[in-house]
Design a protein around this motif. Structure first.
Motif, short mmCIF file in Angstrom:
data_model
loop_
_atom_site.label_atom_id
_atom_site.label_comp_id
_atom_site.label_asym_id
_atom_site.label_seq_id
_atom_site.Cartn_x
_atom_site.Cartn_y
_atom_site.Cartn_z
N ALA A 130 0.82 -1.22 0.00
CA ALA A 130 0.00 0.00 0.00
C ALA A 130 0.85 1.26 0.00
CB ALA A 130 -0.93 0.00 1.22
N GLY A 131 2.00 1.21 0.66
CA GLY A 131 2.85 2.39 0.73
C GLY A 131 3.94 2.45 -0.32
N SER A 132 3.92 1.51 -1.27
CA SER A 132 4.96 1.49 -2.30
C SER A 132 4.73 2.59 -3.33
CB SER A 132 4.97 0.13 -3.02
OG SER A 132 5.26 -0.93 -2.15
N PRO A 133 5.80 3.25 -3.77
CA PRO A 133 5.64 4.24 -4.84
C PRO A 133 5.33 3.54 -6.15
CG PRO A 133 7.97 3.92 -4.35
CD PRO A 133 7.20 3.14 -3.32
N VAL A 134 4.62 4.20 -7.03
CA VAL A 134 4.37 3.65 -8.37
C VAL A 134 5.43 4.18 -9.33
CG1 VAL A 134 2.76 3.59 -10.30
CG2 VAL A 134 1.93 3.34 -7.98
N ALA A 193 -3.51 1.47 6.62
CA ALA A 193 -4.84 1.64 7.21
C ALA A 193 -5.88 1.91 6.13
CB ALA A 193 -4.82 2.78 8.22
N VAL A 194 -5.53 2.73 5.14
CA VAL A 194 -6.46 3.01 4.04
C VAL A 194 -6.76 1.74 3.26
CG1 VAL A 194 -6.77 4.23 1.86
CG2 VAL A 194 -5.82 5.43 3.84
N ALA A 195 -5.71 0.97 2.96
CA ALA A 195 -5.89 -0.27 2.19
C ALA A 195 -6.77 -1.26 2.92
CB ALA A 195 -4.53 -0.89 1.89
N ALA A 196 -6.76 -1.21 4.25
CA ALA A 196 -7.58 -2.13 5.05
C ALA A 196 -9.02 -1.66 5.19
CB ALA A 196 -6.95 -2.31 6.43
N ALA A 197 -9.31 -0.41 4.81
CA ALA A 197 -10.67 0.15 4.95
C ALA A 197 -10.97 1.04 3.76
CB ALA A 197 -10.78 0.92 6.26
N LEU A 237 -5.14 3.08 -4.64
CA LEU A 237 -5.31 1.88 -3.81
C LEU A 237 -6.67 1.23 -4.06
CD1 LEU A 237 -3.76 3.08 -0.43
CD2 LEU A 237 -2.73 1.56 -2.13
N ARG A 238 -7.69 2.05 -4.24
CA ARG A 238 -9.03 1.50 -4.52
C ARG A 238 -9.06 0.79 -5.86
NH1 ARG A 238 -12.43 6.75 -2.19
NH2 ARG A 238 -12.91 5.82 -0.13
N MET A 239 -8.47 1.40 -6.88
CA MET A 239 -8.50 0.80 -8.22
C MET A 239 -7.63 -0.45 -8.27
SD MET A 239 -10.64 2.55 -9.93
CE MET A 239 -11.52 2.70 -8.36
N ARG A 240 -6.48 -0.41 -7.59
CA ARG A 240 -5.60 -1.58 -7.56
C ARG A 240 -6.31 -2.78 -6.93
NH1 ARG A 240 -0.24 -2.05 -3.85
NH2 ARG A 240 -1.85 -2.52 -2.31
N ILE A 256 -18.22 -5.09 -5.43
CA ILE A 256 -16.82 -4.67 -5.46
C ILE A 256 -16.72 -3.15 -5.39
CG2 ILE A 256 -14.78 -4.53 -6.97
CD1 ILE A 256 -15.41 -7.41 -7.83
N ALA A 257 -17.63 -2.47 -6.10
CA ALA A 257 -17.64 -1.01 -6.06
C ALA A 257 -17.86 -0.51 -4.63
CB ALA A 257 -18.73 -0.46 -6.98
N ASN A 258 -18.82 -1.11 -3.93
CA ASN A 258 -19.09 -0.70 -2.54
C ASN A 258 -17.89 -0.96 -1.64
OD1 ASN A 258 -21.73 0.21 -2.92
ND2 ASN A 258 -22.60 -1.84 -2.71
N ALA A 259 -17.27 -2.13 -1.80
CA ALA A 259 -16.11 -2.47 -0.97
C ALA A 259 -14.93 -1.55 -1.24
CB ALA A 259 -15.72 -3.93 -1.22
N ALA A 260 -14.88 -1.00 -2.46
CA ALA A 260 -13.78 -0.10 -2.82
C ALA A 260 -14.11 1.35 -2.50
CB ALA A 260 -13.47 -0.23 -4.31
N GLY A 261 -15.28 1.59 -1.90
CA GLY A 261 -15.61 2.94 -1.46
C GLY A 261 -16.48 3.74 -2.41
N TYR A 262 -17.15 3.06 -3.36
CA TYR A 262 -17.99 3.75 -4.34
C TYR A 262 -19.44 3.27 -4.19
CZ TYR A 262 -13.71 5.36 -6.52
OH TYR A 262 -12.49 5.95 -6.77
N LYS A 263 -20.30 4.18 -3.72
CA LYS A 263 -21.71 3.84 -3.59
C LYS A 263 -22.43 3.89 -4.93
CE LYS A 263 -21.04 3.42 0.78
NZ LYS A 263 -20.86 2.05 1.31
N ASN A 264 -21.87 4.66 -5.85
CA ASN A 264 -22.46 4.81 -7.18
C ASN A 264 -21.68 3.95 -8.17
OD1 ASN A 264 -23.15 5.70 -9.82
ND2 ASN A 264 -23.79 7.69 -9.01
N PRO A 265 -22.28 2.86 -8.69
CA PRO A 265 -21.56 1.97 -9.62
C PRO A 265 -21.09 2.68 -10.89
CG PRO A 265 -23.56 0.92 -8.80
CD PRO A 265 -23.63 2.36 -8.38
#
Length: 296
Positions: A130-134, A193-197, A237-240, A256-265
């Motif tokens: 999660a903390g790795s640079p791209v 922490a972000v990657a876990a939630a 992180l969400r898209m990955r 999957i959208a909801n789990a990634a933080g998107y209520k709107n598909p």
């Protein structure tokens, strides 16, 4: 425009030295490369040193393992975060598994780089965390020397002790980029922490509070160490993770959208296409058909 279809174009003016973990891969460009079973200790499928010129172009529609590349000289283009970005000398990139990999030479310019392609092992944590640079600064000369040493040894006497030292050196250099020790511990902890939630409604203020620093300080650290703003890192992180879920589970896209933080598909699908290159349903279908990349 470059067509986003599975592509492997080297060109007559491209030269590379490759080492592979075994001889099972029958692709033409790997034939004749020395075999080094010791790479399997770190789940490395193959690695190499490349001096490329146009029309060099590689597109992997669904790269199953992590891919590391470090530019030594010249310049090329890499598709990162849904945009073609220049990869110049002194830069490196780390692309996570289950995503599109695409890169090509710039016309009239040479591109000298090294790469390490990791195998995907479901029960093991990928090297890209999660903390790795791209994409960030990285001096790859020492890594190149280690790869040349391994190529020479694997294609020659193949002494186990020598091969072990070369392989460990290569892995340590990649880890130096993927898991930088100099990263602020508050920052690495934050992204774990972000990657876990991912479904939490993250904002710059919430991120800054979680990292115990001001929003401006967090922004500066992220730009310096990750090459992107804090909120772009959240999206990454969400898209990955969404790309991995789409590739490895049968969960509904809406779930999957909801789990990634998107209520709107629809918002999720639009964002996914911008960052990954196609819509979630197309990604799940393993990129069938010909899709087009953004403007280079």
């Amino acid at each position: 425009m470059i067509d986003l279809a599975e592509t492997h174009i080297l060109g007559a003016r491209t030269h590379q030295k490759v080492v592979r973990v075994d001889a099972a891969d029958s692709r033409d460009w790997l034939q004749g490369a020395p075999v080094c079973p010791a790479l399997g200790q770190h789940r490395i499928a193959h690695l190499g040193v490349c001096e490329a010129r146009a029309p060099y172009c590689i597109v992997r529609m669904k790269q199953s393992g992590t891919y590391f590349m470090a530019c030594l000289e010249g310049e090329g283009k890499i598709l990162v975060d849904g945009r073609w970005q220049a990869c110049k000398a002194g830069m490196a990139c780390l692309l996570p598994p289950h995503t599109l990999n695409a890169f090509h030479c710039v016309a009239g310019k040479s591109w000298h780089f090294v790469w390490v392609r990791y195998q995907s092992v479901p029960e093991k944590r990928p090297i890209a965390r999660a903390g790795s640079p791209v994409m960030a600064r990285f001096q790859g000369d020492a890594l190149r020397s280690a790869m040349i040493g391994l190529h020479s040894e694997a294609g020659g006497e193949a002494l186990p002790a020598s091969i072990h030292h070369w392989v460990e050196l290569i892995q340590s250099y990649v880890l130096r980029f993927a898991q930088p020790w100099q990263m602020d511990s508050r920052l690495s902890g934050l992204w774990e922490a972000v990657a876990a939630a991912l479904d939490r409604p993250w904002s710059l203020d919430i991120l800054a509070q979680s990292a115990h620093m001001s929003g401006e300080h967090l922004r500066r650290l992220c730009i310096e160490q990750l090459g992107r703003s804090p909120m772009r890192q959240v999206t990454y992180l969400r898209m990955r993770q969404a790309a991995e879920w789409l590739a490895t589970t049968d969960d509904k896209i809406e779930s999957i959208a909801n789990a990634a933080g998107y209520k709107n598909p629809f918002v999720f699908s639009t964002t996914f296409k911008k960052w990954i290159g196609w819509r979630p349903s197309e990604h799940r279908a393993r990129g069938a058909g010909r899709l087009r990349a953004p403007q280079a």
